[in-house]
Design a protein around this motif. Structure first.
Motif, PDB file in Angstrom:
ATOM      1  N   ALA A  22       0.818  -1.220   0.000  1.00 38.56           N
ATOM      2  CA  ALA A  22       0.000   0.000   0.000  1.00 38.56           C
ATOM      3  C   ALA A  22       0.846   1.261   0.000  1.00 38.56           C
ATOM      4  O   ALA A  22       0.309   2.361  -0.086  1.00 38.56           O
ATOM      5  N   LEU A  23       2.167   1.122   0.121  1.00 37.82           N
ATOM      6  CA  LEU A  23       3.031   2.302   0.172  1.00 37.82           C
ATOM      7  C   LEU A  23       3.470   2.687  -1.247  1.00 37.82           C
ATOM      8  O   LEU A  23       4.492   2.226  -1.746  1.00 37.82           O
ATOM      9  N   GLY A  24       2.634   3.511  -1.877  1.00 34.95           N
ATOM     10  CA  GLY A  24       2.876   3.889  -3.274  1.00 34.95           C
ATOM     11  C   GLY A  24       4.167   4.665  -3.493  1.00 34.95           C
ATOM     12  O   GLY A  24       4.656   4.751  -4.617  1.00 34.95           O
ATOM     13  N   ALA A  25       4.707   5.241  -2.421  1.00 38.06           N
ATOM     14  CA  ALA A  25       5.929   6.029  -2.565  1.00 38.06           C
ATOM     15  C   ALA A  25       7.136   5.150  -2.865  1.00 38.06           C
ATOM     16  O   ALA A  25       8.171   5.651  -3.291  1.00 38.06           O
ATOM     17  N   ARG A  26       7.028   3.847  -2.607  1.00 39.17           N
ATOM     18  CA  ARG A  26       8.145   2.926  -2.863  1.00 39.17           C
ATOM     19  C   ARG A  26       7.734   2.000  -4.000  1.00 39.17           C
ATOM     20  O   ARG A  26       7.005   1.017  -3.768  1.00 39.17           O
TER      21      ARG A  26
ATOM     22  N   ILE B 232       6.426  15.408  -8.388  1.00 38.81           N
ATOM     23  CA  ILE B 232       5.914  14.040  -8.623  1.00 38.81           C
ATOM     24  C   ILE B 232       4.381  13.988  -8.612  1.00 38.81           C
ATOM     25  O   ILE B 232       3.788  13.250  -7.821  1.00 38.81           O
ATOM     26  N   PRO B 233       3.722  14.759  -9.483  1.00 35.18           N
ATOM     27  CA  PRO B 233       2.244  14.686  -9.489  1.00 35.18           C
ATOM     28  C   PRO B 233       1.753  13.297  -9.854  1.00 35.18           C
ATOM     29  O   PRO B 233       0.654  12.886  -9.461  1.00 35.18           O
ATOM     30  N   GLU B 234       2.614  12.545 -10.606  1.00 38.62           N
ATOM     31  CA  GLU B 234       2.198  11.194 -11.030  1.00 38.62           C
ATOM     32  C   GLU B 234       2.101  10.212  -9.855  1.00 38.62           C
ATOM     33  O   GLU B 234       1.575   9.108 -10.008  1.00 38.62           O
ATOM     34  N   ALA B 235       2.598  10.615  -8.673  1.00 36.82           N
ATOM     35  CA  ALA B 235       2.430   9.753  -7.490  1.00 36.82           C
ATOM     36  C   ALA B 235       0.988   9.834  -6.973  1.00 36.82           C
ATOM     37  O   ALA B 235       0.608   9.058  -6.092  1.00 36.82           O
ATOM     38  N   GLY B 236       0.215  10.756  -7.502  1.00 31.93           N
ATOM     39  CA  GLY B 236      -1.205  10.812  -7.155  1.00 31.93           C
ATOM     40  C   GLY B 236      -1.508  11.436  -5.807  1.00 31.93           C
ATOM     41  O   GLY B 236      -2.602  11.257  -5.269  1.00 31.93           O
ATOM     42  N   THR B 237      -0.552  12.188  -5.259  1.00 35.78           N
ATOM     43  CA  THR B 237      -0.756  12.738  -3.923  1.00 35.78           C
ATOM     44  C   THR B 237      -1.405  14.129  -3.931  1.00 35.78           C
ATOM     45  O   THR B 237      -1.762  14.640  -2.881  1.00 35.78           O
ATOM     46  N   GLU B 238      -1.527  14.722  -5.084  1.00 36.17           N
ATOM     47  CA  GLU B 238      -2.090  16.072  -5.232  1.00 36.17           C
ATOM     48  C   GLU B 238      -1.400  17.085  -4.314  1.00 36.17           C
ATOM     49  O   GLU B 238      -2.014  17.650  -3.403  1.00 36.17           O
ATOM     50  N   PRO B 239      -0.100  17.323  -4.560  1.00 35.62           N
ATOM     51  CA  PRO B 239       0.659  18.236  -3.700  1.00 35.62           C
ATOM     52  C   PRO B 239       0.189  19.689  -3.815  1.00 35.62           C
ATOM     53  O   PRO B 239      -0.277  20.107  -4.878  1.00 35.62           O
ATOM     54  N   GLN B 240       0.334  20.445  -2.749  1.00 37.79           N
ATOM     55  CA  GLN B 240      -0.160  21.821  -2.711  1.00 37.79           C
ATOM     56  C   GLN B 240       0.951  22.865  -2.602  1.00 37.79           C
ATOM     57  O   GLN B 240       0.704  23.994  -2.225  1.00 37.79           O
ATOM     58  N   ILE B 241       2.187  22.453  -2.900  1.00 39.02           N
ATOM     59  CA  ILE B 241       3.279  23.413  -3.029  1.00 39.02           C
ATOM     60  C   ILE B 241       3.574  23.504  -4.523  1.00 39.02           C
ATOM     61  O   ILE B 241       3.907  22.490  -5.149  1.00 39.02           O
ATOM     62  N   HIS B 242       3.417  24.704  -5.073  1.00 43.94           N
ATOM     63  CA  HIS B 242       3.550  24.887  -6.524  1.00 43.94           C
ATOM     64  C   HIS B 242       4.830  25.666  -6.840  1.00 43.94           C
ATOM     65  O   HIS B 242       5.139  26.637  -6.146  1.00 43.94           O
ATOM     66  N   PHE B 243       5.524  25.235  -7.879  1.00 44.45           N
ATOM     67  CA  PHE B 243       6.798  25.876  -8.255  1.00 44.45           C
ATOM     68  C   PHE B 243       6.628  26.584  -9.593  1.00 44.45           C
ATOM     69  O   PHE B 243       6.278  25.950 -10.597  1.00 44.45           O
TER      70      PHE B 243
ATOM     71  N   CYS C 116       1.604   9.614  18.303  1.00 44.16           N
ATOM     72  CA  CYS C 116       2.511   8.894  17.387  1.00 44.16           C
ATOM     73  C   CYS C 116       3.287   7.801  18.126  1.00 44.16           C
ATOM     74  O   CYS C 116       3.801   8.025  19.226  1.00 44.16           O
ATOM     75  N   SER C 117       3.362   6.611  17.509  1.00 47.27           N
ATOM     76  CA  SER C 117       4.119   5.508  18.119  1.00 47.27           C
ATOM     77  C   SER C 117       5.508   5.367  17.477  1.00 47.27           C
ATOM     78  O   SER C 117       6.269   4.495  17.866  1.00 47.27           O
ATOM     79  N   GLY C 118       5.789   6.171  16.473  1.00 45.36           N
ATOM     80  CA  GLY C 118       7.105   6.098  15.818  1.00 45.36           C
ATOM     81  C   GLY C 118       7.272   4.852  14.975  1.00 45.36           C
ATOM     82  O   GLY C 118       8.373   4.323  14.864  1.00 45.36           O
ATOM     83  N   CYS C 119       6.168   4.400  14.332  1.00 43.92           N
ATOM     84  CA  CYS C 119       6.245   3.170  13.521  1.00 43.92           C
ATOM     85  C   CYS C 119       6.928   3.414  12.176  1.00 43.92           C
ATOM     86  O   CYS C 119       7.328   2.474  11.502  1.00 43.92           O
ATOM     87  N   LYS C 120       6.986   4.675  11.745  1.00 36.54           N
ATOM     88  CA  LYS C 120       7.697   5.112  10.543  1.00 36.54           C
ATOM     89  C   LYS C 120       6.994   4.780   9.228  1.00 36.54           C
ATOM     90  O   LYS C 120       7.574   4.963   8.155  1.00 36.54           O
ATOM     91  N   ALA C 121       5.737   4.304   9.319  1.00 33.24           N
ATOM     92  CA  ALA C 121       4.990   4.011   8.087  1.00 33.24           C
ATOM     93  C   ALA C 121       4.808   5.280   7.260  1.00 33.24           C
ATOM     94  O   ALA C 121       4.890   5.251   6.028  1.00 33.24           O
ATOM     95  N   CYS C 122       4.580   6.417   7.940  1.00 38.61           N
ATOM     96  CA  CYS C 122       4.344   7.673   7.217  1.00 38.61           C
ATOM     97  C   CYS C 122       5.597   8.113   6.466  1.00 38.61           C
ATOM     98  O   CYS C 122       5.499   8.711   5.390  1.00 38.61           O
ATOM     99  N   ILE C 123       6.774   7.829   7.046  1.00 38.81           N
ATOM    100  CA  ILE C 123       8.026   8.216   6.383  1.00 38.81           C
ATOM    101  C   ILE C 123       8.178   7.410   5.095  1.00 38.81           C
ATOM    102  O   ILE C 123       8.539   7.941   4.051  1.00 38.81           O
ATOM    103  N   ALA C 124       7.862   6.103   5.197  1.00 33.72           N
ATOM    104  CA  ALA C 124       7.951   5.237   4.017  1.00 33.72           C
ATOM    105  C   ALA C 124       6.878   5.588   2.995  1.00 33.72           C
ATOM    106  O   ALA C 124       7.054   5.358   1.799  1.00 33.72           O
ATOM    107  N   ALA C 125       5.753   6.151   3.453  1.00 38.70           N
ATOM    108  CA  ALA C 125       4.633   6.439   2.544  1.00 38.70           C
ATOM    109  C   ALA C 125       4.811   7.744   1.787  1.00 38.70           C
ATOM    110  O   ALA C 125       4.119   7.977   0.802  1.00 38.70           O
ATOM    111  N   CYS C 126       5.733   8.604   2.236  1.00 34.79           N
ATOM    112  CA  CYS C 126       5.876   9.936   1.630  1.00 34.79           C
ATOM    113  C   CYS C 126       6.847   9.893   0.448  1.00 34.79           C
ATOM    114  O   CYS C 126       8.039   9.638   0.634  1.00 34.79           O
ATOM    115  N   PRO C 127       6.372  10.161  -0.768  1.00 38.68           N
ATOM    116  CA  PRO C 127       7.295  10.122  -1.916  1.00 38.68           C
ATOM    117  C   PRO C 127       8.284  11.287  -1.917  1.00 38.68           C
ATOM    118  O   PRO C 127       9.236  11.287  -2.686  1.00 38.68           O
ATOM    119  N   TYR C 128       8.047  12.296  -1.059  1.00 34.59           N
ATOM    120  CA  TYR C 128       8.931  13.469  -1.016  1.00 34.59           C
ATOM    121  C   TYR C 128       9.972  13.366   0.098  1.00 34.59           C
ATOM    122  O   TYR C 128      10.777  14.273   0.270  1.00 34.59           O
TER     123      TYR C 128
END
Lengths: 316, 179
Positions: A169-173, B166-177, B91-103
């Motif tokens: 489910a982690l699309g970033a990887r 990386i708009p193709e990651a489908g995250t709809e980012p809100q910082i525009h360059f 937060c439990s510090g499981c780090k799933a969010c870090i792995a989930a962030c393409p940025y």
């Protein structure tokens, strides 16, 4: 050419993601192994094999409980905020596979305890005589026993699948981002469990049965692995680059030698000969399968963390 | 409903890292960690090369995978402006969010929780700009409400060529360059 220089150097992220070390692959392996053991013991119970004098299904629940607890301990070691581990049980987040997993783990223990009650081990029932009474009540109804068997199969499938869905489910990887990862981990869990039960089984017929089953699981695992890689190499550039990590990149030697060669193909050949009685059953093939299952988790967790969108040429 | 975001002009950003220092000071970001950073992105074939300098941070996505994967409900979408925040105490510090962030915008704070850019929501709620925007010497960064058709950020997006990461990651980012 494209060169990306970044001034950030956050630990665990730069230069490549390194959030999960040995703890997570060990947990994924033990979780998959226990999932497979639950499905196997559930299958034996629904077939009435628990009534036979010798059946590994009587020792599998207690072994599963020990192995799963070791896995959860590894997961606990991985948490950065250990005092907040209970926070996972203060909520249910339907969109989070990890939340599903933490609740599945809670459901697995009562199922294992109920399975232990079918035929409590002698040292346990000597210490706690009440267990014999509960066991008699449980064995009074064939329907109840079958329900426990089915509960084992259902909980095992949920546990085995979620470990792969968690990463998938982690699309970033890009390497992990495949629905087949759940199936791969489930089948790998089944093959390692069949190998493990094969190792500890005292009954010759059961060993033969498990070696044959393991051959089927290994063949399916090979097929799912092939489809998983085909899915990546026929996808977008980021997926193609991530597949290269396993096929020809840094992780290729370990992947081809230890996962595919020694972990699947060689034991498949050995066990195919053994079930046809050309060679005797030895612990070599099951040990290779178990080691291969462990290395598979290590390789996929490490290579998945190395796969990335921005390190792909042409992607911002 | 406001939708907070940022527009960063890469043609005027000089990569001075004032935004980085301001963020670290304002948010007491521990030594060795960054909530924002500078990316120097060079592409092309010599001698026709193009360099884009970007001040990067969490993209406060409309479709945030870090929020969806969080098993504790710690990562969340803030009521005000759709900003992505972390309840540190959950937060439990499981780090799933870090792995989930393409940025790769998140990190584990030495105290154990996942940390990241908050768009300085504590300042925004007082009517101030985020610290990084407030200090930029070339005024290349603009903060505002992307849902407001008259805001400076919306007007810039409508009038200038721009891209997201990386708009193709489908995250709809809100910082525009702006380019």
């Amino acid at each position: 050419m494209r060169e990306l220089v970044v001034t950030r150097h956050n630990p665990m992220i730069d230069p490549t993601l390194n959030v999960w070390g040995w703890e997570v692959p060990v947990y994924l392996f033990l979780g998959g192994l226990v999932a497979g053991m639950m499905i196997i013991s559930g299958f034996f119970i629904t077939r009435g094999r628990h009534r036979q004098e010798v059946c590994s299904c009587t020792v599998l629940p207690s072994l599963s409980m020990i192995l799963l607890s070791i896995g959860i301990l590894a997961l606990f070691f991985d948490l950065e905020y250990k005092l907040h581990a209970w926070r996972m049980y203060a909520t249910f987040q339907p969109a989070s596979p990890m939340s599903w997993g933490s609740w599945i783990l809670i459901l697995v223990y009562p199922v294992l305890l109920a399975t232990m009650m079918i035929r409590p081990t002698s040292w346990l029932s000597r210490g706690l005589p009440v267990l014999n009474r509960w066991s008699r009540t449980l064995n009074g109804s064939e329907h109840r026993i079958r329900m426990i068997g089915f509960a084992n199969i259902a909980a095992g499938i949920a546990l085995g699948l979620y470990t792969g869905v968690l990463l998938g489910a982690l699309g970033a990887r890009p390497l992990w981002n495949s629905p087949l990862l759940g199936l791969l981990f489930l089948v790998s869990g089944l093959s390692t469990a069949a190998a493990f039960v094969h190792l500890i089984a005292t009954d010759a017929e059961e060993r033969q049965l498990l070696a044959r089953a393991d051959n089927h699981f290994l063949s399916i695992e090979l097929l799912v692995l092939f489809l998983f890689l085909i899915g990546l190499v026929t996808s977008t550039q980021v997926q193609i680059e991530s597949a290269k990590l396993l096929l020809v990149g840094d992780f290729a030697p370990v992947f081809w030698v230890f996962v595919v060669g020694l972990g699947i193909i060689i034991p498949l050949i050995i066990q195919s000969l053994a079930v046809r009685h050309r060679i005797p059953h030895t612990p070599v093939a099951p040990l290779l399968v178990i080691a291969g299952g462990l290395v598979l988790r290590f390789v996929l967790v490490a290579a998945g963390q190395a796969s990335h969108w921005t390190r792909t040429p042409g992607v911002h | 409903m406001a939708r907070y975001g940022m527009v960063i002009d890469t043609t005027t950003c000089v990569g001075c890292m004032d935004c980085v220092v301001a963020c670290k000071t304002e948010n007491r970001v521990p030594e060795g960690y960054n909530r924002d950073w500078i990316a120097y992105d060079t592409g092309g074939t010599y001698p026709t090369l193009n360099m884009e300098i970007r001040s990067e941070r969490c993209n406060h996505c409309d479709n945030p995978p870090c929020v969806y994967c969080c098993p504790c409900g710690a990562s969340h979408i803030h009521d005000r402006g759709g900003v992505i925040l972390v309840h540190h105490e959950k937060c439990s510090g499981c780090k799933a969010c870090i792995a989930a962030c393409p940025y790769d915008a998140r990190f584990i704070h030495p105290e154990g929780y996942a940390d990241k850019c908050t768009l300085c929501i504590h300042r925004v709620e007082q009517g101030l700009d985020p610290a990084c925007v407030a200090v930029c010497p070339t005024r290349c960064m603009v903060f505002g409400d992307l849902d407001d058709p008259n805001s400076a950020v919306t007007r810039l997006i409508q009038s200038r060529r721009h891209h997201t990461l990386i708009p193709e990651a489908g995250t709809e980012p809100q910082i525009h360059f702006l380019t």
